[in-house]
Design a protein around this motif. Structure first.
Motif, PDB file in Angstrom:
ATOM      1  N   HIS A   8       0.813  -1.214   0.000  1.00  0.00           N
ATOM      2  CA  HIS A   8       0.000   0.000   0.000  1.00  0.00           C
ATOM      3  C   HIS A   8       0.851   1.271   0.000  1.00  0.00           C
ATOM      4  O   HIS A   8       0.315   2.366   0.053  1.00  0.00           O
ATOM      5  N   HIS A   9       2.166   1.114  -0.005  1.00  0.00           N
ATOM      6  CA  HIS A   9       3.097   2.236  -0.055  1.00  0.00           C
ATOM      7  C   HIS A   9       2.878   3.191   1.119  1.00  0.00           C
ATOM      8  O   HIS A   9       2.721   4.400   0.953  1.00  0.00           O
ATOM      9  N   LEU A  10       2.886   2.601   2.311  1.00  0.00           N
ATOM     10  CA  LEU A  10       2.755   3.350   3.557  1.00  0.00           C
ATOM     11  C   LEU A  10       4.003   3.118   4.397  1.00  0.00           C
ATOM     12  O   LEU A  10       4.458   1.981   4.537  1.00  0.00           O
ATOM     13  N   LEU A  11       4.554   4.185   4.950  1.00  0.00           N
ATOM     14  CA  LEU A  11       5.755   4.088   5.769  1.00  0.00           C
ATOM     15  C   LEU A  11       5.405   4.405   7.219  1.00  0.00           C
ATOM     16  O   LEU A  11       4.933   5.502   7.518  1.00  0.00           O
ATOM     17  N   VAL A  14       2.942   6.406  17.021  1.00  0.00           N
ATOM     18  CA  VAL A  14       3.266   5.679  15.805  1.00  0.00           C
ATOM     19  C   VAL A  14       2.703   6.495  14.653  1.00  0.00           C
ATOM     20  O   VAL A  14       1.509   6.790  14.611  1.00  0.00           O
ATOM     21  N   GLY A  15       3.572   6.913  13.753  1.00  0.00           N
ATOM     22  CA  GLY A  15       3.156   7.722  12.627  1.00  0.00           C
ATOM     23  C   GLY A  15       3.131   6.909  11.343  1.00  0.00           C
ATOM     24  O   GLY A  15       3.810   5.885  11.221  1.00  0.00           O
ATOM     25  N   ASP A  59       1.787   8.470   4.045  1.00  0.00           N
ATOM     26  CA  ASP A  59       1.198   7.946   2.811  1.00  0.00           C
ATOM     27  C   ASP A  59       2.090   8.394   1.658  1.00  0.00           C
ATOM     28  O   ASP A  59       2.035   9.536   1.200  1.00  0.00           O
ATOM     29  N   LEU A  60       2.932   7.485   1.169  1.00  0.00           N
ATOM     30  CA  LEU A  60       3.953   7.827   0.200  1.00  0.00           C
ATOM     31  C   LEU A  60       3.378   8.167  -1.177  1.00  0.00           C
ATOM     32  O   LEU A  60       4.058   8.797  -1.994  1.00  0.00           O
ATOM     33  N   THR A  61       2.145   7.765  -1.437  1.00  0.00           N
ATOM     34  CA  THR A  61       1.542   8.002  -2.755  1.00  0.00           C
ATOM     35  C   THR A  61       1.078   9.438  -2.943  1.00  0.00           C
ATOM     36  O   THR A  61       0.701   9.823  -4.046  1.00  0.00           O
ATOM     37  N   THR A  62       1.103  10.239  -1.883  1.00  0.00           N
ATOM     38  CA  THR A  62       0.523  11.581  -1.947  1.00  0.00           C
ATOM     39  C   THR A  62       1.537  12.664  -2.300  1.00  0.00           C
ATOM     40  O   THR A  62       1.173  13.828  -2.375  1.00  0.00           O
ATOM     41  N   SER A  63       2.797  12.303  -2.516  1.00  0.00           N
ATOM     42  CA  SER A  63       3.819  13.323  -2.675  1.00  0.00           C
ATOM     43  C   SER A  63       4.921  12.883  -3.627  1.00  0.00           C
ATOM     44  O   SER A  63       5.433  11.770  -3.529  1.00  0.00           O
ATOM     45  N   PRO A  79       4.676  13.819   2.173  1.00  0.00           N
ATOM     46  CA  PRO A  79       3.558  12.868   2.177  1.00  0.00           C
ATOM     47  C   PRO A  79       2.627  13.113   3.349  1.00  0.00           C
ATOM     48  O   PRO A  79       3.029  13.645   4.388  1.00  0.00           O
ATOM     49  N   ALA A  80       1.361  12.729   3.182  1.00  0.00           N
ATOM     50  CA  ALA A  80       0.361  12.914   4.228  1.00  0.00           C
ATOM     51  C   ALA A  80       0.735  12.090   5.457  1.00  0.00           C
ATOM     52  O   ALA A  80       1.150  10.932   5.347  1.00  0.00           O
ATOM     53  N   LEU A  81       0.595  12.705   6.627  1.00  0.00           N
ATOM     54  CA  LEU A  81       0.926  12.058   7.900  1.00  0.00           C
ATOM     55  C   LEU A  81      -0.341  11.717   8.652  1.00  0.00           C
ATOM     56  O   LEU A  81      -1.229  12.553   8.806  1.00  0.00           O
ATOM     57  N   GLN A  82      -0.435  10.464   9.125  1.00  0.00           N
ATOM     58  CA  GLN A  82      -1.481  10.048  10.065  1.00  0.00           C
ATOM     59  C   GLN A  82      -0.803   9.585  11.349  1.00  0.00           C
ATOM     60  O   GLN A  82       0.305   9.051  11.312  1.00  0.00           O
TER      61      GLN A  82
END
Length: 204
Positions: free
Chosen positions: A156-159, A174-175, A178-182, A195-198
């Motif tokens: 899902h390309h999430l780091l 824990v952060g 979302d690598l797909t956003t940038s 990239p977007a941070l959650q």
């Protein structure tokens, strides 16, 4: 790491221990990636992202066969690269530089580098995709937060990363990036900026 023989693991482990590196962290198909650091202030090839080609068989990797992907000699801002994640589909390698000696509060980053090119070209592709926040209370206390590791969901390309702050509880979490956003973190994305941070599991 199931393709590595005992000899191969021994050689890599000795290289890691000798140079002061973190443990081996990432592997793509028939390729092993790891980071090294030496704790010295001057630019050095020993502070680097490296890779080793494996054959997928029981063949041992020759000592010293690791190639320099990007090092402090090309990118002087490297301090203590500690963890790594590789996403070939994104064309990126992600490096946690967590300022392990803890001498300043301002230079803990997660970097994104292009996978291809010369070490100088890879260094020039550098993007900071996450900067550790340092609250005023931490500066006053002289105790700074630490990011202790990164993990990639390559499907899902999430780091993901783990950030701990002993002074400011809300800065511990824990952060997830979302690598797909940038385009900073994904050569195929169209959006700019980081990239977007959650944030998950906030608090000590």
């Amino acid at each position: 790491m199931r393709h590595l023989t005992t000899i191969t693991r021994f050689l890599l482990t000795m290289a890691v221990v000798w140079s002061g590196a973190s443990v081996v962290r990432a592997q793509s198909s028939n390729k092993l990636w790891f980071v090294t650091y030496n704790g010295q202030p001057t630019p050095s090839l020993d502070v680097s992202v490296r890779s080793v080609l494996t054959t997928g068989t029981a063949a041992a990797v020759t000592a010293g066969a690791a190639s320099n992907v990007v090092s402090q000699a090309d990118f002087h801002n490297f301090n203590s690269p500690y963890d790594i994640a590789v996403d070939p589909a994104m064309g990126k390698v992600y490096v946690l530089d967590n300022n392990l000696p803890g001498q300043t509060p301002t230079n803990q980053y997660i970097y994104a580098f292009n996978l291809n090119g010369t070490p100088a070209q890879i260094a020039a592709s550098r993007q900071i995709i996450y900067t550790v926040s340092v609250p005023v209370a931490d500066v006053s206390a002289g105790i700074y937060p630490l990011v202790s590791g990164i993990a990639l969901d390559s499907a899902h390309h999430l780091l993901y990363f783990n950030q701990f702050d002993v002074t400011t509880a809300t800065n511990s979490y824990v952060g997830r990036l979302d690598l797909t956003t940038s385009t900073n973190s994904n050569v195929h994305a169209s959006g700019g900026g980081n990239p977007a941070l959650q944030v998950f599991y906030a608090g000590q």
